[in-house]
Design an enzyme around this catalytic site. Structure first.
Site, PDB file in Angstrom:
ATOM      1  N   CYS A  97      -8.468 -51.555  -1.192  1.00 55.73           N
ATOM      2  CA  CYS A  97      -7.965 -52.327  -2.325  1.00 55.73           C
ATOM      3  C   CYS A  97      -6.614 -51.864  -2.849  1.00 55.73           C
ATOM      4  O   CYS A  97      -6.208 -52.276  -3.934  1.00 55.73           O
ATOM      5  CB  CYS A  97      -8.990 -52.253  -3.459  1.00 55.73           C
ATOM      6  SG  CYS A  97      -9.521 -50.560  -3.823  1.00 55.73           S
ATOM      7  N   SER A  98      -5.896 -51.030  -2.110  1.00 52.00           N
ATOM      8  CA  SER A  98      -4.655 -50.485  -2.650  1.00 52.00           C
ATOM      9  C   SER A  98      -3.622 -51.560  -2.963  1.00 52.00           C
ATOM     10  O   SER A  98      -2.789 -51.394  -3.851  1.00 52.00           O
ATOM     11  CB  SER A  98      -4.054 -49.472  -1.665  1.00 52.00           C
ATOM     12  OG  SER A  98      -3.750 -50.076  -0.428  1.00 52.00           O
TER      13      SER A  98
END
Length: 344
Positions: A97-98
């Site tokens: 999810c960066s």
């Protein structure tokens, strides 16, 4: 003994509830441990990273491990997969999810191929959630639980969330979104995460109700040992000397004393506060002495078991990339109580 202070050996004493889970993007198995603490059986996992898979196997001994990208797993012919994977109660996953983090110019990363970590194949990280939904469509579990960063429900990312919800609907799942904070769930850490919890439409299950209000666990409750000392020649040390009780990060000190707006990742840890979110790239220094927090502090704050085997991995990286087991335990208990015990 506090709930966050536990051992993998304790899992032998947990009453099994006869429910099966399969985990995607499993990393070190934070969510896996949560399900096991709640009595579920986690039968296998998908993980792209060779080091994380080795750590996962060392701690969880999965029956059906798949070390590969999710894109490859979803293309495996059904007849080549274990039949148990088509009898799942829960499909679990935490798509990397960066690209939705609120730090930096995140929109510039959307739609761009990148390596999430050195040694991995290039892939579009914002596509991974949809590959995960393809896996759900292939395996048809009763429930799907996916964890992600708070940034997914903020700003322009809301449009992405809408696409996720619509994609679930197209394969016959009803989705609920929950923004939960680990600090209210027994985790010694302020960790806000979004959970997508989807139920198969044909099961006719009611909406899930999730409310948690456990008392906070302060840093002084988990503090142990010392990490490495702050380099006395560093700018961080000079800022540490100028700290005040109200300062929460070195960024506050820099802005107050130098007029600079930087050093955001270096957090000042106070005994009477709950520890900030453990991220793989964050730096934590103690307020009352020029030392970083210890690895044991990190492990405890993530509610990882004290006998967890990190092999050669960095505890902060493994913990920072994982769901705190207690968060998933509390969610899994409610899913069992409100849905599975109703006959789902």
């Amino acid at each position: 003994m506090p709930e966050w202070d536990w051992s993998l050996r304790d899992l032998h004493n947990v009453t099994k509830i006869g429910r099966r889970v399969f985990s995607c993007f499993s990393c070190g198995g934070g969510s896996t441990m949560g399900y096991k603490l709640a009595g579920y059986e986690v039968i296998g996992n998908v993980e792209i990273d060779p080091q994380m898979m080795a750590i996962y196997k060392a701690n969880h001994n999965p029956r059906f491990p798949f070390q590969m990208p999710i894109q490859e797993f979803r293309k495996i012919p059904k007849q080549e997969l274990p039949p148990e994977l088509f009898q799942l109660d829960i499909l679990d996953g935490s798509p990397p999810c960066s690209v939705f983090s609120t730090a930096g110019s995140r929109e510039k990363k959307w739609g761009v191929e990148a390596r999430f970590r050195e040694g991995q194949a290039k892939q579009r990280l914002d596509d991974l959630f949809f590959h995960f939904i393809d896996v759900a469509d292939m395996l048809r579990p009763k429930v799907v639980i996916a964890e992600n960063v708070k940034g997914m429900i903020l700003g322009n990312a809301k449009g992405y969330v809408k696409e996720v919800v619509e994609s679930f609907a197209q394969i016959g799942y009803i989705v609920q979104l929950f923004l939960l904070n680990g600090a209210t769930m027994g985790v010694p850490q302020k960790r806000e995460r979004v959970f997508f919890i989807a139920r198969r439409h044909d099961l006719r299950l009611p909406d899930l109700q999730l409310k948690f209000g456990e008392p906070p666990v302060l840093y002084r409750d988990i503090r142990s040992g010392r990490g490495r000392p702050i380099d006395p020649k560093s700018r961080t040390y000079q800022r540490w000397l100028k700290r005040r009780p109200a300062d929460k990060s070195m960024a506050h000190v820099a802005l107050r004393t130098e007029g600079k707006n930087n050093n955001f990742n270096t957090i000042i840890v106070h005994d009477h506060r709950v520890l900030n979110t453990i991220a793989s790239n964050s730096v934590f220094v103690r307020y009352d002495e020029p030392y970083h927090i210890s690895n044991e502090d990190i492990i405890r704050s993530q509610a990882f078991p004290r006998d967890y085997n990190f092999l050669e991995g960095d505890p902060q990286y493994v913990c920072g990339m994982s769901v705190p087991p207690l968060m998933m335990k509390k969610i899994a208990e409610q899913v069992n109580r409100q849905w599975f015990k109703r006959g789902a």
